[in-house]
Scaffold this motif. Structure first.
Motif, PDB file in Angstrom:
ATOM      1  N   LEU A  16      -9.809   2.655   3.428  1.00  0.00           N
ATOM      2  CA  LEU A  16      -8.913   1.606   3.921  1.00  0.00           C
ATOM      3  C   LEU A  16      -7.462   2.069   3.982  1.00  0.00           C
ATOM      4  CD1 LEU A  16     -10.377  -1.476   2.014  1.00  0.00           C
ATOM      5  CD2 LEU A  16     -10.777  -0.809   4.388  1.00  0.00           C
ATOM      6  N   SER A  17      -7.207   3.309   3.592  1.00  0.00           N
ATOM      7  CA  SER A  17      -5.842   3.828   3.542  1.00  0.00           C
ATOM      8  C   SER A  17      -5.168   3.784   4.916  1.00  0.00           C
ATOM      9  CB  SER A  17      -5.861   5.272   3.027  1.00  0.00           C
ATOM     10  OG  SER A  17      -4.610   5.883   3.212  1.00  0.00           O
ATOM     11  N   PHE A  18      -3.847   3.565   4.890  1.00  0.00           N
ATOM     12  CA  PHE A  18      -3.045   3.595   6.115  1.00  0.00           C
ATOM     13  C   PHE A  18      -2.462   4.981   6.379  1.00  0.00           C
ATOM     14  CE2 PHE A  18      -2.750  -0.908   4.843  1.00  0.00           C
ATOM     15  CZ  PHE A  18      -3.123  -1.532   6.022  1.00  0.00           C
ATOM     16  N   ALA A  63       0.829  -1.208   0.000  1.00  0.00           N
ATOM     17  CA  ALA A  63       0.000   0.000   0.000  1.00  0.00           C
ATOM     18  C   ALA A  63       0.863   1.257   0.000  1.00  0.00           C
ATOM     19  CB  ALA A  63      -0.922  -0.010   1.217  1.00  0.00           C
ATOM     20  N   TYR A  64       1.899   1.285   0.830  1.00  0.00           N
ATOM     21  CA  TYR A  64       2.733   2.476   0.955  1.00  0.00           C
ATOM     22  C   TYR A  64       3.431   2.808  -0.369  1.00  0.00           C
ATOM     23  CZ  TYR A  64       2.213   2.859   6.035  1.00  0.00           C
ATOM     24  OH  TYR A  64       1.707   3.040   7.307  1.00  0.00           O
ATOM     25  N   HIS A  65       3.834   1.787  -1.090  1.00  0.00           N
ATOM     26  CA  HIS A  65       4.492   2.015  -2.385  1.00  0.00           C
ATOM     27  C   HIS A  65       3.511   2.520  -3.439  1.00  0.00           C
ATOM     28  CE1 HIS A  65       8.667   0.703  -1.846  1.00  0.00           C
ATOM     29  NE2 HIS A  65       8.204  -0.225  -1.012  1.00  0.00           N
ATOM     30  N   SER A  66       2.217   2.360  -3.187  1.00  0.00           N
ATOM     31  CA  SER A  66       1.227   2.772  -4.188  1.00  0.00           C
ATOM     32  C   SER A  66       0.688   4.187  -3.960  1.00  0.00           C
ATOM     33  CB  SER A  66       0.047   1.787  -4.174  1.00  0.00           C
ATOM     34  OG  SER A  66      -0.747   1.966  -3.004  1.00  0.00           O
ATOM     35  N   TYR A  67       1.054   4.825  -2.840  1.00  0.00           N
ATOM     36  CA  TYR A  67       0.412   6.085  -2.467  1.00  0.00           C
ATOM     37  C   TYR A  67       0.969   7.317  -3.184  1.00  0.00           C
ATOM     38  CZ  TYR A  67      -1.913   3.674   1.434  1.00  0.00           C
ATOM     39  OH  TYR A  67      -2.692   2.838   2.202  1.00  0.00           O
ATOM     40  N   GLY A  68       2.083   7.183  -3.871  1.00  0.00           N
ATOM     41  CA  GLY A  68       2.614   8.321  -4.622  1.00  0.00           C
ATOM     42  C   GLY A  68       3.697   9.088  -3.880  1.00  0.00           C
ATOM     43  N   ASN A  69       4.302  10.040  -4.590  1.00  0.00           N
ATOM     44  CA  ASN A  69       5.482  10.729  -4.079  1.00  0.00           C
ATOM     45  C   ASN A  69       5.188  11.698  -2.942  1.00  0.00           C
ATOM     46  OD1 ASN A  69       7.121   9.360  -5.823  1.00  0.00           O
ATOM     47  ND2 ASN A  69       7.186  10.972  -7.359  1.00  0.00           N
ATOM     48  N   THR A  70       4.002  12.284  -2.905  1.00  0.00           N
ATOM     49  CA  THR A  70       3.685  13.184  -1.793  1.00  0.00           C
ATOM     50  C   THR A  70       3.686  12.415  -0.477  1.00  0.00           C
ATOM     51  OG1 THR A  70       2.301  14.507  -3.260  1.00  0.00           O
ATOM     52  CG2 THR A  70       2.019  14.856  -0.906  1.00  0.00           C
ATOM     53  N   PHE A  71       3.065  11.230  -0.488  1.00  0.00           N
ATOM     54  CA  PHE A  71       3.077  10.395   0.715  1.00  0.00           C
ATOM     55  C   PHE A  71       4.496   9.991   1.078  1.00  0.00           C
ATOM     56  CE2 PHE A  71       3.450   6.097   2.446  1.00  0.00           C
ATOM     57  CZ  PHE A  71       2.834   6.285   3.675  1.00  0.00           C
TER      58      PHE A  71
END
Length: 420
Positions: free
Chosen positions: A201-203, A163-171
């Motif tokens: 469901l986001s972390f 999930a963390y790898h999918s959230y994009g560069n801002t995250f």
């Protein structure tokens, strides 16, 4: 409380016989524990019985030397396997155990060889992910940053990593800032990342709540976490963060309600029990915390984390003898398993023994080892070493260490407040 050896009713002879059995089967660490327990029991029961005391002291010494040699051999095997970090730890343990000059020299040479390996390695720092660049997110986020972010995510559960790898560069920028202690920047980036990833469901709220907690924005963090826990009722990190918020705002009953309302399969878990105990401790309900920890040890067996918290609780209850004996038990368990003893445990055990008037050579040696392991508190340890030497009638050494302590205090090198 019969589950703890220190409170058991066995005679010294029983401990000694068990130690002999362990020694014969080359379980030297366990043998040492039993001999020390026998000696401790004998000193309480028959303090003037010198012959058995001398015999047990010799057996302890033989066990320590055998264990040190065993650790040396294990260290050699680890070095051959190129596991140098583990090898260093086991060799240092051997050095703490041995009093044999020849073996000490061999171990020091072994340690030198390990250090030479580290010195010869090409050590690469983690890539610096510059979270302060003012270009676009895509331009800011370079390959080195990706590697650093991957390192940070490496210890997370697989679901969270993905999930963390999918959230994009801002995250990613916010997550790195959070781990670098830049909480203002982390909060700004993670807030923006929530808008980019609106899934319930986001972390991301978990990480943003962590930033808010560090910024002492407790209500903002609480609101995020309460919503997060509706979707992730099994998140231990979520329970921990919410409890920290409740502790900070003195809502201890709310914390207990939260922990009792978790899914049935988690209620008796170690993590939840630790949080329940700490909540009681934070609320100064020390006797309830004591009962909780003792119940856990009785039902689940020995656990160092629970034992440490129980010892801390005994100190809060001013039951210093129980705290001292429990710290001693933790040390014996660590030695038996060949694990390095935590500096804090050593310090509390030594200080409590000292406070009770125990000025033995064993406590003196503990303080001498702490001088090396915890240099920030050298002045404190030198003062205690001086007082022990004085109690033993060695005034010359007492004056020497007293001078060391005064010199360090004069230089302002003693850390204020000791251990956390």
């Amino acid at each position: 409380m019969g589950i703890l050896k220190i409170f058991s009713g066995k005679d010294p002879e029983e401990y000694e016989q068990k130690g002999d059995s362990f020694f014969e089967t080359t379980k030297y660490g366990l043998a040492k524990i039993e001999y020390e327990a026998a000696l401790n029991k004998l000193e309480r029961k028959c303090p003037n019985n010198t012959d058995p005391k001398k015999r047990l002291q010799e057996k302890i010494l033989h066990s320590k030397e055998a264990l040190a040699l065993q650790h040396k051999q294990t260290g050699e095997e680890l070095m051959r396997a190129e596991m140098f970090d583990d090898a260093e730890e086991i060799v240092r343990l051997a050095l703490e155990l041995t009093e044999d000059p020849e073996l000490t020299v061999e171990l020091e040479e072994q340690l030198k060889e390990i250090h030479n390996h580290f010195a010869g390695e090409e050590i690469k720092d983690l890539p610096d992910f510059d979270v302060h660049m003012e270009n676009t997110e895509k331009a800011r986020y370079q390959e080195s940053g990706e590697e650093y972010f991957a390192v940070l995510c490496g210890s997370l559960p697989e679901e969270m990593q993905k999930a963390y790898h999918s959230y994009g560069n801002t995250f990613k920028a916010g997550y790195v800032a959070l781990n670098q202690g830049d909480f203002e920047l982390a909060a700004a980036k993670l807030s923006h990342a929530i808008g980019e990833n609106p899934s319930p469901l986001s972390f991301i709220p978990l990480e943003l709540a962590t930033a808010y907690l560090n910024l002492q924005k407790y209500e903002e963090a609480r609101a995020l976490l309460e919503d997060f826990m509706k979707e992730h009722p099994d998140s231990m990190q979520g329970y921990h963060l919410l409890c920290e918020i409740f502790w900070e705002i003195k809502e201890f009953d709310q914390a207990q309600e939260l922990l009792l309302s978790c899914p049935e399969e988690l209620v008796d878990s170690m993590h939840i029990q630790l949080l329940r105990g700490e909540t009681l401790f934070q609320a100064k309900r020390y006797q309830e915390a004591e009962s909780l920890y003792l119940d856990y040890l009785q039902s689940s067996g020995w656990d160092e984390k629970i034992a440490r918290l129980l010892a801390k609780t005994y100190e809060a209850l001013f039951e210093k003898e129980k705290a001292r004996d429990l710290y001693g038990e933790i040390m014996r368990q660590c030695r038996g398993c060949g694990v390095r003893i935590d500096t804090f445990i050593k310090q509390r055990y030594a200080d409590l023994c000292f406070e009770s008037g125990k000025y033995s050579t064993d406590i003196l040696e503990l303080y001498l080892s702490l001088v090396q392991e915890d240099p920030d508190n050298k002045a404190h340890y030198y003062k205690k070493i001086s007082q022990i030497h004085s109690a033993q009638g060695n005034e010359q050494e007492a004056r020497r260490y007293q001078l060391f302590a005064h010199k360090l205090k004069g230089n302002g090198r003693e850390r204020k407040g000791g251990h956390p």
